[in-house]
Every structure is written in C-alpha cells, then in structure tokens.
Design an enzyme around this catalytic site. Structure first.
Site, short mmCIF file in Angstrom:
data_model
loop_
_atom_site.label_atom_id
_atom_site.label_comp_id
_atom_site.label_asym_id
_atom_site.label_seq_id
_atom_site.Cartn_x
_atom_site.Cartn_y
_atom_site.Cartn_z
CB SER A 120 -0.87 0.02 1.26
OG SER A 120 -1.57 1.25 1.33
CE1 TYR B 102 -4.05 -2.44 5.08
CE2 TYR B 102 -3.39 -0.18 4.61
CZ TYR B 102 -3.84 -1.41 4.17
OH TYR B 102 -4.10 -1.61 2.83
P1 NAP Z 1 -11.39 -6.13 -0.17
O1 NAP Z 1 -12.24 -5.54 -1.22
O2 NAP Z 1 -11.81 -6.03 1.25
O3 NAP Z 1 -11.14 -7.67 -0.54
C1 NAP Z 1 -10.33 -8.45 0.28
C2 NAP Z 1 -10.30 -9.87 -0.25
O4 NAP Z 1 -9.42 -10.62 0.59
C3 NAP Z 1 -11.64 -10.55 -0.19
O5 NAP Z 1 -11.72 -11.46 -1.28
C4 NAP Z 1 -11.57 -11.31 1.14
O6 NAP Z 1 -12.40 -12.47 1.13
C5 NAP Z 1 -10.12 -11.73 1.15
N1 NAP Z 1 -9.56 -11.99 2.47
C6 NAP Z 1 -9.43 -11.14 3.53
N2 NAP Z 1 -8.80 -11.74 4.53
C7 NAP Z 1 -8.50 -12.98 4.12
C8 NAP Z 1 -7.83 -14.08 4.70
N3 NAP Z 1 -7.33 -14.02 5.94
N4 NAP Z 1 -7.70 -15.22 3.96
C9 NAP Z 1 -8.19 -15.30 2.72
N5 NAP Z 1 -8.83 -14.30 2.10
C10 NAP Z 1 -8.99 -13.15 2.79
O7 NAP Z 1 -9.91 -5.50 -0.23
P2 NAP Z 1 -9.14 -4.74 -1.42
O8 NAP Z 1 -9.39 -3.30 -1.30
O9 NAP Z 1 -9.39 -5.44 -2.71
O10 NAP Z 1 -7.63 -4.98 -0.96
C11 NAP Z 1 -6.81 -5.97 -1.53
C12 NAP Z 1 -5.37 -5.70 -1.10
O11 NAP Z 1 -4.99 -4.39 -1.53
C13 NAP Z 1 -5.16 -5.72 0.41
O12 NAP Z 1 -3.92 -6.31 0.69
C14 NAP Z 1 -5.16 -4.25 0.79
O13 NAP Z 1 -4.46 -4.01 1.97
C15 NAP Z 1 -4.49 -3.66 -0.42
N6 NAP Z 1 -4.78 -2.23 -0.62
C16 NAP Z 1 -6.04 -1.78 -0.82
C17 NAP Z 1 -6.26 -0.43 -1.00
C18 NAP Z 1 -7.62 0.15 -1.22
O14 NAP Z 1 -7.76 1.40 -1.13
N7 NAP Z 1 -8.63 -0.64 -1.52
C19 NAP Z 1 -5.18 0.47 -0.96
C20 NAP Z 1 -3.90 -0.02 -0.75
C21 NAP Z 1 -3.71 -1.38 -0.59
P3 NAP Z 1 -13.67 -12.62 2.11
O15 NAP Z 1 -14.60 -11.52 1.75
O16 NAP Z 1 -14.19 -13.97 1.78
O17 NAP Z 1 -13.12 -12.47 3.49
#
Ligand code: NAP
Length: 242
Positions: free
Chosen positions: A137, A151
């Site tokens: 991130s 985080y």
């Molecule tokens: P999201 O929409 O909340 O999706 C998270 C995904 O991860 C879901 O499929 C969830 O499945 C799965 N998950 C969570 N915990 C898990 C675990 N312990 N084991 C297996 N699956 C798990 O999140 P996102 O925004 O796409 O984020 C994806 C990545 O990008 C993360 O690492 C996040 O930190 C990073 N990121 C996001 C942003 C942002 O602004 N969105 C910015 C910077 C970095 P379930 O629903 O089944 O739990």
C-alpha cells in the site's frame, strides 16, 4: 504452456479484478477467499468464460494448514509458477492509542504473516522460474496518521519482504515484486468504517480521483509476465501521484 497463478483474496476488490485480468491474459487461476462463496463463484464463472481453468478454495491465509491446502488444491490444475499475495484487511480508522490488541493482531496476521506463509509455499514449490507479487500500500510510506498506522507498518514490512525474498530467490529465477496501491474504490473501506473513503480523499490525490481495482490488477499482471523479466525487488506505486 499455460501459466498457473495462485491469488489470495480473489473473491472481491483488487483480488477479483486480478483473477479476471489474469484469465484474460491467458493464465489458469487458483484463488482463495474466506467467507463469500457466492462472490467467489461469480469470479470463477468469469475465468471459465475467458476460456481458462479456475479453482476457488475457501482458505484463510493466516492458517498455515489452510495455506498448504490451497497450494495442494492448485495441483489439480498443474504446477503454479505465480503467486499474488493480495488478501489484506484494515481495522476501524482512528489514532494508534485507541487501537485494540485484537485489531492489531488481526491486521499483522493477515497483512504480514499470511503473506509470508504463502510466500514460503511458493518458495518451496515453484520450479525454476516464477513470480510473486505482494500487494502492499502507498500507506507504507505515507504512514496513515490518525487512520491506521499499524496497517501502514504491516504494509511496510511486506515491502521489506519483497526486497529480501527477491534477492533470496533470484538465483532460482523467481522474481518478487510489490504493487503499492493508493486509495482504490473497494469494500475494504467499509471495514474501516469509512465506506465513502474513495470519494472523500479524491481531492488530495494528484490525479483527482481514487483508483479502480482493474488499474491495480493491470500492474500486477504486468509484473507477473515476461514484460517484467528483468524486474525484481521493485515496489511499483500505483497511487495516482500520491
Ligand atoms: P477487499 O475488497 O476487502 O477484498 C479483500 C479480499 O481478501 C476478499 O476477497 C476477502 O475475502 C479476502 N480476504 C481477507 N482476509 C482474508 C484471509 N485471511 N484469507 C483469505 N482471504 C482473505 O480488499 P481490497 O481493497 O481489494 O484490498 C486488496 C489488497 O490491496 C489488500 O492487501 C489491501 O491491503 C491492499 N490495498 C487496498 C487499497 C484500497 O484502497 N482498496 C489500498 C492499498 C492497498 P472474504 O470476503 O471472503 O473475506
């Protein structure tokens, strides 16, 4: 030969977009999720519609046995040569002094320990040649004061994981890189208690908007492919200029 790639957290958000992009780019894909089987099925249908093979496995990346089961399941489709460490969580926004131990442990467990457990399986199982992409991130360098410093610290640790593992695995031809997204419009912000975060921060971002999951997926797919054959140990920031 068709590449086979493992994606963690593929049922929603950036992970789901990555699974879909990978299928379109010609990868077979195995992905895990924790809770939402229906969402996982929908992603799987898109993989099949793109003419590729896919498998969705319910597995929590913080549990070593479930991580082993994920990589064992992948063998149904072949020998994986790609891993996208994407499954990540935040906790409710607020200053560090108010952080609960439960939230702290969960954030470190999923965003760091889970990444290491999956990277270990990849390191043990990948043949010569392959690629790992850790989704970090922009918070890792911005620090996220008042929101989620813990985080940001966990994400900075995954950047260090990338640097060290890239050097460790380079002799085997396995590349390790990071994609560091800025604010992306996904469900993750609902967990932080700020569902409209993407809209709220838009004016602070040089490009004037939050990013889309597919814009992160495109960077991940590039890092996994031959176009990035000399790229390892890199942190690719995809954050609209932040
Ligand atoms: P999201 O929409 O909340 O999706 C998270 C995904 O991860 C879901 O499929 C969830 O499945 C799965 N998950 C969570 N915990 C898990 C675990 N312990 N084991 C297996 N699956 C798990 O999140 P996102 O925004 O796409 O984020 C994806 C990545 O990008 C993360 O690492 C996040 O930190 C990073 N990121 C996001 C942003 C942002 O602004 N969105 C910015 C910077 C970095 P379930 O629903 O089944 O739990």
């Amino acid at each position: 030969m068709t590449p086979l790639t493992v994606v963690t957290g593929g049922s929603r958000g950036i992970g789901a977009a990555t699974v879909r992009h990978l299928a379109t780019a010609g990868h077979d894909v195995v992905f895990c999720y924790r809770r939402d089987a229906e969402a996982a099925d929908a992603v799987l249908r898109d993989v099949t519609a793109a003419g590729r093979r896919g498998l969705a496995v319910r597995a929590d990346t913080t549990d070593p046995d479930q991580v082993v089961r994920l990589f064992d399941a992948a063998r149904q489709l072949g020998e994986p040569t790609g891993l996208v460490n994407n499954a990540g969580v935040t906790s409710p926004v607020g200053p560090l002094q108010d952080l609960t131990l439960t939230d702290l442990r969960r954030v470190v467990d999923v965003n760091l320990i889970g990444y290491i457990l999956c990277a270990q399986q990849a390191a043990r199982r990948f043949p010569s040649g392959g690629a790992i992409v850790n989704v970090s991130s922009a918070a890792a360098t911005l620090g996220s004061p008042g929101e989620y410093v813990h985080y940001a610290a966990a994400k900075a640790a995954t950047d260090a994981l990338t640097v060290g593992l890239a050097k460790e695995l380079a002799p085997r031809g396995i590349r390790v890189n990071t994609v560091a997204p800025g604010t992306i419009d996904t469900d993750i912000h609902t967990i932080s208690g700020v569902p409209d975060r993407a809209q709220r921060v838009a004016s602070r971002i040089p490009l004037g908007r939050a990013g889309r999951a597919d814009e992160i997926a495109a960077a991940i797919v590039w890092l996994l492919g031959d176009g990035a054959s000399y790229t390892t140990g890199a942190v690719l920031r995809v954050a609209g200029g932040l």
